[in-house]
Each structure stands twice: as C-alpha cells, then as structure tokens.
Design an enzyme around this catalytic site. Structure first.
Site, PDB file in Angstrom:
ATOM      1  N   TYR A  18       0.663  -1.270  -0.033  1.00  0.00           N
ATOM      2  CA  TYR A  18      -0.058  -0.292   0.050  1.00  0.00           C
ATOM      3  C   TYR A  18       0.738   1.341   0.016  1.00  0.00           C
ATOM      4  O   TYR A  18       0.319   2.297  -0.536  1.00  0.00           O
ATOM      5  CB  TYR A  18      -1.057  -0.018   1.136  1.00  0.00           C
ATOM      6  CG  TYR A  18      -2.076  -0.980   1.086  1.00  0.00           C
ATOM      7  CD1 TYR A  18      -1.796  -2.511   0.813  1.00  0.00           C
ATOM      8  CD2 TYR A  18      -2.901  -0.796   1.454  1.00  0.00           C
ATOM      9  CE1 TYR A  18      -2.735  -3.139   0.740  1.00  0.00           C
ATOM     10  CE2 TYR A  18      -4.197  -1.619   1.553  1.00  0.00           C
ATOM     11  CZ  TYR A  18      -4.124  -2.834   1.141  1.00  0.00           C
ATOM     12  OH  TYR A  18      -5.148  -3.797   1.042  1.00  0.00           O
TER      13      TYR A  18
ATOM     14  N   LYS B 120       3.224 -15.385   4.480  1.00  0.00           N
ATOM     15  CA  LYS B 120       3.500 -16.059   3.264  1.00  0.00           C
ATOM     16  C   LYS B 120       4.954 -16.349   3.089  1.00  0.00           C
ATOM     17  O   LYS B 120       5.606 -16.146   2.071  1.00  0.00           O
ATOM     18  CB  LYS B 120       2.962 -15.451   1.939  1.00  0.00           C
ATOM     19  CG  LYS B 120       2.711 -16.321   0.813  1.00  0.00           C
ATOM     20  CD  LYS B 120       1.939 -17.404   0.939  1.00  0.00           C
ATOM     21  CE  LYS B 120       1.772 -18.436  -0.161  1.00  0.00           C
ATOM     22  NZ  LYS B 120       0.955 -19.687   0.174  1.00  0.00           N
TER      23      LYS B 120
ATOM     24  N   ASP C 298      -2.719 -18.542   2.883  1.00  0.00           N
ATOM     25  CA  ASP C 298      -3.925 -18.955   2.430  1.00  0.00           C
ATOM     26  C   ASP C 298      -4.670 -20.213   3.290  1.00  0.00           C
ATOM     27  O   ASP C 298      -5.784 -20.335   3.196  1.00  0.00           O
ATOM     28  CB  ASP C 298      -3.414 -19.940   1.023  1.00  0.00           C
ATOM     29  CG  ASP C 298      -1.870 -20.306   1.469  1.00  0.00           C
ATOM     30  OD1 ASP C 298      -1.342 -20.272   2.328  1.00  0.00           O
ATOM     31  OD2 ASP C 298      -1.305 -21.236   0.329  1.00  0.00           O
TER      32      ASP C 298
ATOM     33  N   ASP D  77      -5.876  -7.000   5.481  1.00  0.00           N
ATOM     34  CA  ASP D  77      -7.193  -6.144   4.644  1.00  0.00           C
ATOM     35  C   ASP D  77      -8.180  -7.405   4.210  1.00  0.00           C
ATOM     36  O   ASP D  77      -9.390  -7.337   4.616  1.00  0.00           O
ATOM     37  CB  ASP D  77      -6.623  -5.458   3.586  1.00  0.00           C
ATOM     38  CG  ASP D  77      -7.714  -4.574   2.908  1.00  0.00           C
ATOM     39  OD1 ASP D  77      -8.825  -4.612   3.365  1.00  0.00           O
ATOM     40  OD2 ASP D  77      -7.434  -3.705   2.217  1.00  0.00           O
TER      41      ASP D  77
ATOM     42  N   ASP E  93     -11.975  -8.634   6.364  1.00  0.00           N
ATOM     43  CA  ASP E  93     -13.138  -8.722   5.772  1.00  0.00           C
ATOM     44  C   ASP E  93     -13.679 -10.186   5.690  1.00  0.00           C
ATOM     45  O   ASP E  93     -14.815 -10.385   5.861  1.00  0.00           O
ATOM     46  CB  ASP E  93     -12.912  -8.160   4.392  1.00  0.00           C
ATOM     47  CG  ASP E  93     -12.899  -6.688   3.954  1.00  0.00           C
ATOM     48  OD1 ASP E  93     -13.017  -5.975   5.205  1.00  0.00           O
ATOM     49  OD2 ASP E  93     -12.622  -5.976   3.036  1.00  0.00           O
TER      50      ASP E  93
END
Length: 347
Positions: free
Chosen positions: A136, A186, A218, A242, A246
């Site tokens: 970001y 990751k 994942d 993020d 959600d």
C-alpha cells in the site's frame, strides 16, 4: 475532549449521524465534536480528498470518528486525488500503524452467518493489522517491458523496526485477551514474509506467557471458514490483514457489524466501520449503522479512557439485536434511523 467527525462519502454521513446520536445520549461531559469533509466529498468541495483544514483538525483532535470514502464519480481521477488517498494520508500523517479489527458473533446473529450457527457462534477474535507499510505504501507505478507491454508494479516491503512495532502490539493485545497469538504471513514464497516471521519469533522471547503460532495466509483463510473459533488474536501485514479482516466479518454474519480502530503509539486513534461507502445504497436510509456505533464505543475505550461508557454501548447493541432489530443486510427492514433509535432505547 475533541472528536473530529469525518463523515466522507456514500453512507458515511448517515452512519456517522447515528453514532453521534448515541454518543449524545450518554451525555459525556466535555465531549466536543467538530466536522470536516474528506474523500470524494472533499475533492468536490475543494479539489483534494484530504484538505489541509481536515488534516489540521485530525491532528488537533483527541480522536477521529470516520465514516467512509469512495465515490464512483472520482474513479477516473489521478490516483493521488482519489477518495481512498484520504485514509492512506491520514494513516501516514498521524502515524496510525496498528489497526485493531474485532470479530465476534453476537448470539442473536449466529444464524445470519453463512457458516453453520454452531461454528459461527464460536467466533471471538481480534485481527491486528499493520497499516503503514506493505504494497500500500511501497514504490508503485506503470512501466513498459522490453517487449513493449504495459506493466504495473507495487513493491511489498517491511523493515524489521516496522515488524517489531506491530508484533509488540499483537503480543500486548493477546495478553489482554486469551493469551494466544497467530502470526500470518507467506514466508514460503515472500522474502518480506520471511523477515516478518523471523522478527515475530524473536519478539516472542519477551512474551513467554503468550502462545505463538504461525500460519501461511492461504491456510489462515481456510481456517477462518473451517474453524474460526480456534483464533484469539491474529497479527499480520497490511495486505493480508485487509483481506482476512473482511473475511472474518462475513463469518460473523455481516460486514455492516464490524468496527475498527487505527492507533498511533500514544493511543490516539481513528475509528471507522470496515464496510466502505456502499454508494449503491447511499441516501436510501437503509444502511446498517451498528458498525459505526461500535466504532464509537472503541473510540471511548481506547482513546478517551471511557471503558464503562463503551461497554454500555456494546451492551445496548446486543440488547437491540436480541429484541429483533434487523437492518436490510441482516435480513430485516429497519432503517438506519430506526437502528439508531433501537440502540438509544436500549441505553
């Protein structure tokens, strides 16, 4: 105590109005509100999504109550003028590096989740998301390849100081909850994540009372759907946080129910619902204001030192829902105003 109100775009003004009504009902002495434009509304008014006057108010305030940004009318603008740049700018200018996103199923809403009620009913977790790094804020742009093809790039990076700071917040948050911290990365693919895992592991030596585990992102996503009750506190980077927050919100039943806090190192924070501006329903009076009302409760607890008042709001939301309050996203017909009325009546 000065609270900056930044309603923003879409349903932002509607849900902020209900949160202010709830705060007014508590009659907290010395609480003062001051409003300023932000996002697409600010661009249309003065030509920039984060005007200097708005940023000045945010810096002067003891806390910020934020609605949402995002306006389809602004999609064609240069990136630095788009509404979303306002929230990124506030995070950077105010040093809001730690995002706390609780996800807990309210008993009355266990059947609203896409998960089985017996699984959804066990959700009670906190996601600690780093806010000032990752793709970001990394170098980004458009360029041409040797073959003349357009190529977009966004660089993901963290330095060890940034990881150490958010890791400590994660451990401290877990210590205040049930003592279990899951770090999500990751590391099997990304060097950024390998550094993340190494630093989090190093910091864990300072927190022998906290049980630390690691998951690849994942697998973490799969586990949030399969068995969300296994999680207490999750700490992760900006991009993964993020997405996972959600996902966690939908596991509880509705994205319209989840609040969040973005904090600096001194406890000052920006508080906002995680649902976005929802331009498709803006102005219709049907938005769910409960996430914003619960964000106001987090504001009272984390930045203004009013934990008892925060608990009253949270209990009032539970009581209202148990009595049958349901907005459209929860399968009901209550309006935004009626939802606010129900919480106020419960107070």
């Amino acid at each position: 105590m000065l609270v900056a109100l930044l309603p923003g775009d879409g349903i932002g003004p509607e849900v902020i109005a209900e949160a202010v009504r709830v705060l007014d009902t508590l009659e907290i002495g010395g609480l003062v509100f001051e409003e300023a434009p932000v996002g697409g509304a600010a661009f249309k008014a003065v030509g920039h999504p984060l005007p200097e006057a708005t940023l000045d108010l945010a810096k002067r305030a003891d806390a910020i109550l934020f609605g949402a940004v995002g306006d389809p009318d602004c999609d064609a603008l240069e990136r630095h003028l788009r509404p979303e740049q306002a929230i990124l700018g506030l995070r950077a200018e105010l040093g809001l590096y730690a995002n706390l996103r609780p996800a807990a199923t309210i008993p009355a809403l266990a059947d609203a989740s896409a998960l089985r009620a017996d699984i959804a009913g066990n959700i009670d977790l906190m996601i600690v998301r780093e806010l000032n790094g990752d793709v970001y804020f990394g170098e980004k742009g458009m360029r041409a390849t040797d073959a003349g093809l357009r190529q977009g790039y966004d660089i993901m990076s963290y330095d060890e100081g940034e990881v150490r700071r958010i890791a400590k917040t994660g451990f401290e948050t877990a210590r205040a909850r049930r003592g279990r911290l899951c770090s999500v990365d990751k590391a099997n693919v990304l060097e950024t994540s390998q550094l993340w895992r190494d630093v989090v592991t190093e910091i864990s030596a300072d927190y022998p009372d906290i049980e630390l585990s690691h998951l690849y992102v994942d697998n973490a996503a799969m586990q949030l759907v399969k068995d969300p009750g296994q999680f207490d506190t999750i700490v992760t980077g900006n991009l993964f946080g993020d997405i996972l927050s959600d996902l966690a919100s939908m596991c509880t039943g509705s994205i319209g129910m989840l609040p969040s806090a973005s904090l600096d190192e001194g406890g000052k924070g920006l508080y906002e619902p995680i649902h976005g501006s929802a331009p498709d329903i803006a102005g219709q009076g049907i938005a769910n204001p409960l996430a914003t009302i619960l964000s106001a409760a987090m504001m009272l607890r984390y930045s203004l030192g009013l934990g008892d008042a925060a608990a009253r709001i949270e209990k009032a939301v539970e009581v209202a829902l148990a009595a049958g309050l349901r907005t459209a996203d929860l399968g009901g017909k209550a309006t935004t105003r009626e939802a606010g009325d129900a919480v106020i009546a419960a107070l």
